[in-house]
Design a protein around this motif. Structure first.
Motif, PDB file in Angstrom:
ATOM      1  N   GLN A  29       0.503 -12.585   5.035  1.00  0.00           N
ATOM      2  CA  GLN A  29       1.023 -13.775   4.368  1.00  0.00           C
ATOM      3  C   GLN A  29       0.124 -14.147   3.194  1.00  0.00           C
ATOM      4  N   ARG A  52     -14.282   2.895  -0.791  1.00  0.00           N
ATOM      5  CA  ARG A  52     -12.917   2.791  -1.308  1.00  0.00           C
ATOM      6  C   ARG A  52     -12.878   3.030  -2.812  1.00  0.00           C
ATOM      7  N   PHE A  69      -3.051   0.786   5.101  1.00  0.00           N
ATOM      8  CA  PHE A  69      -3.948  -0.016   5.961  1.00  0.00           C
ATOM      9  C   PHE A  69      -3.642   0.137   7.428  1.00  0.00           C
ATOM     10  N   ARG A  70      -2.329   0.115   7.773  1.00  0.00           N
ATOM     11  CA  ARG A  70      -1.986  -0.022   9.194  1.00  0.00           C
ATOM     12  C   ARG A  70      -1.278   1.205   9.746  1.00  0.00           C
ATOM     13  N   THR A  86       5.645  -1.970   1.993  1.00  0.00           N
ATOM     14  CA  THR A  86       4.780  -2.947   2.655  1.00  0.00           C
ATOM     15  C   THR A  86       5.261  -3.161   4.081  1.00  0.00           C
ATOM     16  N   SER A  87       4.277  -3.358   4.981  1.00  0.00           N
ATOM     17  CA  SER A  87       4.624  -3.564   6.401  1.00  0.00           C
ATOM     18  C   SER A  87       5.069  -5.000   6.645  1.00  0.00           C
ATOM     19  N   ALA A 135       0.810  -1.222   0.000  1.00  0.00           N
ATOM     20  CA  ALA A 135       0.000   0.000   0.000  1.00  0.00           C
ATOM     21  C   ALA A 135       0.841   1.270   0.000  1.00  0.00           C
ATOM     22  N   ASN A 182      11.202   1.985   2.161  1.00  0.00           N
ATOM     23  CA  ASN A 182      10.138   2.218   3.133  1.00  0.00           C
ATOM     24  C   ASN A 182      10.621   3.285   4.112  1.00  0.00           C
ATOM     25  N   TYR A 186     -16.480  -1.079   0.630  1.00  0.00           N
ATOM     26  CA  TYR A 186     -15.785  -1.094  -0.657  1.00  0.00           C
ATOM     27  C   TYR A 186     -16.272   0.027  -1.574  1.00  0.00           C
ATOM     28  N   HIS A 219      -3.570  -9.849  -4.548  1.00  0.00           N
ATOM     29  CA  HIS A 219      -4.799  -9.743  -3.740  1.00  0.00           C
ATOM     30  C   HIS A 219      -5.991  -9.309  -4.583  1.00  0.00           C
ATOM     31  N   GLY A 228      -8.292 -15.283   4.740  1.00  0.00           N
ATOM     32  CA  GLY A 228      -8.831 -16.652   4.811  1.00  0.00           C
ATOM     33  C   GLY A 228      -9.126 -17.198   3.433  1.00  0.00           C
ATOM     34  N   GLU A 229      -8.997 -16.370   2.389  1.00  0.00           N
ATOM     35  CA  GLU A 229      -9.177 -16.866   1.013  1.00  0.00           C
ATOM     36  C   GLU A 229      -7.810 -17.125   0.382  1.00  0.00           C
ATOM     37  N   VAL A 275      -8.981 -10.464  -2.806  1.00  0.00           N
ATOM     38  CA  VAL A 275      -8.754 -11.665  -1.986  1.00  0.00           C
ATOM     39  C   VAL A 275      -8.955 -11.281  -0.532  1.00  0.00           C
TER      40      VAL A 275
HETATM   41  C1  BV8 Z   1      -4.275 -17.095   2.863  1.00  0.00           C
HETATM   42  C2  BV8 Z   1      -7.964  -7.414   0.613  1.00  0.00           C
HETATM   43  C3  BV8 Z   1      -4.625 -19.425   2.899  1.00  0.00           C
HETATM   44  C4  BV8 Z   1      -8.363  -6.440  -0.373  1.00  0.00           C
HETATM   45  C5  BV8 Z   1      -6.005  -8.021   1.798  1.00  0.00           C
HETATM   46  C6  BV8 Z   1      -6.202 -16.704  10.351  1.00  0.00           C
HETATM   47  C7  BV8 Z   1      -7.234 -17.064   9.486  1.00  0.00           C
HETATM   48  C8  BV8 Z   1      -7.083 -17.040   8.107  1.00  0.00           C
HETATM   49  C9  BV8 Z   1      -5.880 -16.617   7.559  1.00  0.00           C
HETATM   50  C10 BV8 Z   1      -4.873 -16.234   8.427  1.00  0.00           C
HETATM   51  C11 BV8 Z   1      -5.007 -16.279   9.813  1.00  0.00           C
HETATM   52  N1  BV8 Z   1      -3.829 -15.851  10.365  1.00  0.00           N
HETATM   53  C12 BV8 Z   1      -2.974 -15.521   9.383  1.00  0.00           C
HETATM   54  C13 BV8 Z   1      -3.588 -15.749   8.224  1.00  0.00           C
HETATM   55  C14 BV8 Z   1      -3.046 -15.539   6.936  1.00  0.00           C
HETATM   56  C15 BV8 Z   1      -3.591 -14.189   6.470  1.00  0.00           C
HETATM   57  C16 BV8 Z   1      -2.693 -13.128   7.088  1.00  0.00           C
HETATM   58  O1  BV8 Z   1      -1.604 -12.951   6.641  1.00  0.00           O
HETATM   59  N2  BV8 Z   1      -3.200 -12.436   8.125  1.00  0.00           N
HETATM   60  C17 BV8 Z   1      -2.348 -11.429   8.755  1.00  0.00           C
HETATM   61  C18 BV8 Z   1      -3.164 -10.184   9.084  1.00  0.00           C
HETATM   62  C19 BV8 Z   1      -1.701 -12.035   9.984  1.00  0.00           C
HETATM   63  N3  BV8 Z   1      -3.489 -14.206   5.034  1.00  0.00           N
HETATM   64  C20 BV8 Z   1      -4.538 -14.593   4.313  1.00  0.00           C
HETATM   65  O2  BV8 Z   1      -5.619 -14.871   4.769  1.00  0.00           O
HETATM   66  C21 BV8 Z   1      -4.270 -14.696   2.829  1.00  0.00           C
HETATM   67  N4  BV8 Z   1      -4.747 -15.945   2.348  1.00  0.00           N
HETATM   68  O3  BV8 Z   1      -3.417 -17.178   3.702  1.00  0.00           O
HETATM   69  O4  BV8 Z   1      -4.918 -18.168   2.333  1.00  0.00           O
HETATM   70  C22 BV8 Z   1      -5.565 -20.330   2.250  1.00  0.00           C
HETATM   71  C23 BV8 Z   1      -5.050 -21.315   1.402  1.00  0.00           C
HETATM   72  C24 BV8 Z   1      -5.933 -22.198   0.818  1.00  0.00           C
HETATM   73  C25 BV8 Z   1      -7.319 -22.076   1.032  1.00  0.00           C
HETATM   74  C26 BV8 Z   1      -7.814 -21.052   1.845  1.00  0.00           C
HETATM   75  C27 BV8 Z   1      -6.939 -20.172   2.479  1.00  0.00           C
HETATM   76  C28 BV8 Z   1      -5.005 -13.597   2.096  1.00  0.00           C
HETATM   77  C29 BV8 Z   1      -4.326 -12.277   2.370  1.00  0.00           C
HETATM   78  C30 BV8 Z   1      -4.977 -11.167   1.551  1.00  0.00           C
HETATM   79  C31 BV8 Z   1      -5.844 -10.359   2.449  1.00  0.00           C
HETATM   80  N5  BV8 Z   1      -6.425  -9.246   1.711  1.00  0.00           N
HETATM   81  N6  BV8 Z   1      -6.653  -7.084   1.182  1.00  0.00           N
HETATM   82  C32 BV8 Z   1      -8.604  -5.148   0.294  1.00  0.00           C
HETATM   83  O5  BV8 Z   1      -9.674  -4.956   0.919  1.00  0.00           O
HETATM   84  O6  BV8 Z   1      -7.683  -4.348   0.181  1.00  0.00           O
HETATM   85  S1  BV8 Z   1      -4.631  -7.667   2.705  1.00  0.00           S
HETATM   86  C33 BV8 Z   1      -4.280  -6.018   2.773  1.00  0.00           C
HETATM   87  O7  BV8 Z   1      -2.992  -5.971   3.423  1.00  0.00           O
HETATM   88  C34 BV8 Z   1      -4.042  -5.306   1.448  1.00  0.00           C
HETATM   89  O8  BV8 Z   1      -4.172  -6.119   0.306  1.00  0.00           O
HETATM   90  C35 BV8 Z   1      -2.601  -4.813   1.573  1.00  0.00           C
HETATM   91  O9  BV8 Z   1      -1.966  -4.683   0.390  1.00  0.00           O
HETATM   92  C36 BV8 Z   1      -2.049  -5.902   2.402  1.00  0.00           C
HETATM   93  C37 BV8 Z   1      -0.712  -5.743   2.997  1.00  0.00           C
HETATM   94  O10 BV8 Z   1      -0.646  -4.497   3.658  1.00  0.00           O
HETATM   95  P1  BV8 Z   1       0.483  -3.464   3.168  1.00  0.00           P
HETATM   96  O11 BV8 Z   1       0.353  -3.345   1.701  1.00  0.00           O
HETATM   97  O12 BV8 Z   1       1.787  -3.867   3.704  1.00  0.00           O
HETATM   98  O13 BV8 Z   1      -0.033  -2.117   3.784  1.00  0.00           O
HETATM   99  P2  BV8 Z   1       0.256  -1.555   5.270  1.00  0.00           P
HETATM  100  O14 BV8 Z   1      -0.649  -0.386   5.469  1.00  0.00           O
HETATM  101  O15 BV8 Z   1       0.247  -2.680   6.241  1.00  0.00           O
HETATM  102  O16 BV8 Z   1       1.755  -1.018   5.200  1.00  0.00           O
HETATM  103  C38 BV8 Z   1       2.079   0.073   4.357  1.00  0.00           C
HETATM  104  C39 BV8 Z   1       3.594   0.230   4.406  1.00  0.00           C
HETATM  105  O17 BV8 Z   1       3.954   1.290   3.500  1.00  0.00           O
HETATM  106  C40 BV8 Z   1       4.135   0.624   5.772  1.00  0.00           C
HETATM  107  O18 BV8 Z   1       5.278  -0.161   6.053  1.00  0.00           O
HETATM  108  C41 BV8 Z   1       4.536   2.107   5.599  1.00  0.00           C
HETATM  109  O19 BV8 Z   1       5.678   2.428   6.383  1.00  0.00           O
HETATM  110  C42 BV8 Z   1       4.879   2.153   4.149  1.00  0.00           C
HETATM  111  N7  BV8 Z   1       4.716   3.477   3.526  1.00  0.00           N
HETATM  112  C43 BV8 Z   1       3.849   4.459   3.862  1.00  0.00           C
HETATM  113  N8  BV8 Z   1       4.006   5.492   3.003  1.00  0.00           N
HETATM  114  C44 BV8 Z   1       4.956   5.130   2.094  1.00  0.00           C
HETATM  115  C45 BV8 Z   1       5.410   3.846   2.418  1.00  0.00           C
HETATM  116  N9  BV8 Z   1       6.355   3.202   1.715  1.00  0.00           N
HETATM  117  C46 BV8 Z   1       6.878   3.853   0.653  1.00  0.00           C
HETATM  118  N10 BV8 Z   1       6.487   5.092   0.266  1.00  0.00           N
HETATM  119  C47 BV8 Z   1       5.538   5.752   0.967  1.00  0.00           C
HETATM  120  N11 BV8 Z   1       5.149   6.987   0.585  1.00  0.00           N
END
Ligand code: BV8
Ligand code: ZN
Length: 260
Positions: free
Chosen positions: A199, A72, A37-38, A194-195, A26, A219, A69, A121, A168-169, A165
């Protein structure tokens, strides 16, 4: 703050690389005005992601998920790629082999000219029918939409959902395959904005690094990936990526390739 030495090191890795894998989050869209997001003001801040971006949330209250959505989609109106997106599109045209993997759903890499972004995603630009899986443009699905409503599929009357995505998907199989190939083949992985929390994308840099690829992180803040990065550019995407590409390097990049 990025040091000139770090920028030169990163540039050297890019210029001498034969195949680059890029992973964006993001943060690369932040300077286009898309909230992350975070971080401060982030979309997930204070709201548990699970209460909105999961199949369970949609089954329980599809209208509420659509309100999230629709807001968004509306917030993306008029949003354009920034210099960071454009620098990656330019890099792609100068490299023998570049894979661009993004966790973002905003479509800005495509708008910037990246030819084949791997959208891990999914995309918020498309709606998909929950029943027959037909896809349509999300703007069309939302024309005439009112809060409390769930857009319906024109073909079968089923409920539409955003083609993203959810937690959990599983990620799309083709995206996972392409990402696996990129992680296994690259000699440099560039991780931007990305943070490193979600996963399986958060593990990509570790996997690439463990097989000997060099990792560059862009970052402004420390993340879990900073610890394994070979070079950290502690700055923003729209500033650091154009500097990394630098107009002069594009020629070096091309010349370097022709020589060897
Ligand atoms: C999967 C949806 C398996 C669309 C997103 C319990 C139950 C189920 C699953 C899990 C569980 N525990 C863990 C999991 C796995 C789970 C997971 O990882 N959970 C996390 C929270 C612990 N993952 C999943 O569920 C994935 N699927 O594992 O499937 C499976 C296999 C077979 C069958 C069934 C299941 C699916 C993950 C996808 C989730 N969907 N989005 C939407 O609504 O947007 S995730 C969401 O987070 C976004 O897509 C986003 O892209 C993503 C990651 O976040 P970041 O991009 O890193 O954004 P964030 O804000 O966190 O960080 C921004 C960063 O940018 C910061 O570091 C900041 O410092 C930096 N920044 C800021 N400004 C700038 C900058 N950098 C550069 N320049 C700047 N100007
Ligand atoms: Zn349908």
């Amino acid at each position: 703050m990025t040091t000139p030495e770090a920028r030169n090191q990163a540039r050297e890795l890019i210029v001498s690389s034969r195949s680059i894998a890029v992973l964006t989050g993001a943060g690369i869209s932040a300077e286009s005005g898309v909230p992350t997001f975070r971080g401060e003001g982030g979309l997930w801040r204070g709201r548990r992601a699970e209460s909105l971006a999961t199949p369970g949330a949609f089954a329980r209250n599809p209208a509420e998920v659509w309100e999230f959505y629709q807001a968004r989609v509306k917030s993306l109106h008029g949003i354009t790629p920034n210099a960071g997106h454009r620098a990656l599109a330019a890099l792609e045209s100068r490299c023998d082999q570049l894979w661009l993997m993004t966790q973002n759903v905003d479509g800005l890499h495509r708008d910037a000219g990246s030819t084949n972004p791997i959208e891990l995603h999914g995309t918020i630009r498309i709606a998909r029918c929950h029943s027959c899986r037909r896809e349509c443009d999300i703007q069309g699905a939302l024309s005439g939409w009112n809060p409390g409503e769930v857009p319906e599929c024109n073909a079968c009357g089923g409920s539409l959902r955003p083609a993203v995505v959810w937690f959990g998907e599983a990620l799309p199989a083709d995206a996972l395959l392409a990402a696996d190939r990129a992680i296994r083949s690259c000699d440099v992985m560039l991780v931007v904005g990305t943070s490193g929390v979600v996963q399986p994308a958060a593990s990509f840099a570790y996997t690439a690094s463990s097989r000997g690829a060099k990792v560059i992180e862009v970052n402004p803040e420390e993340t879990p990936i900073s610890g394994i990065a070979d070079v950290v550019l502690r700055g923003t995407a729209a500033v650091e990526l154009p500097l990394l590409m630098g107009p002069g390097d594009s020629e070096d990049l091309r010349i370097r390739r022709r020589v060897d």
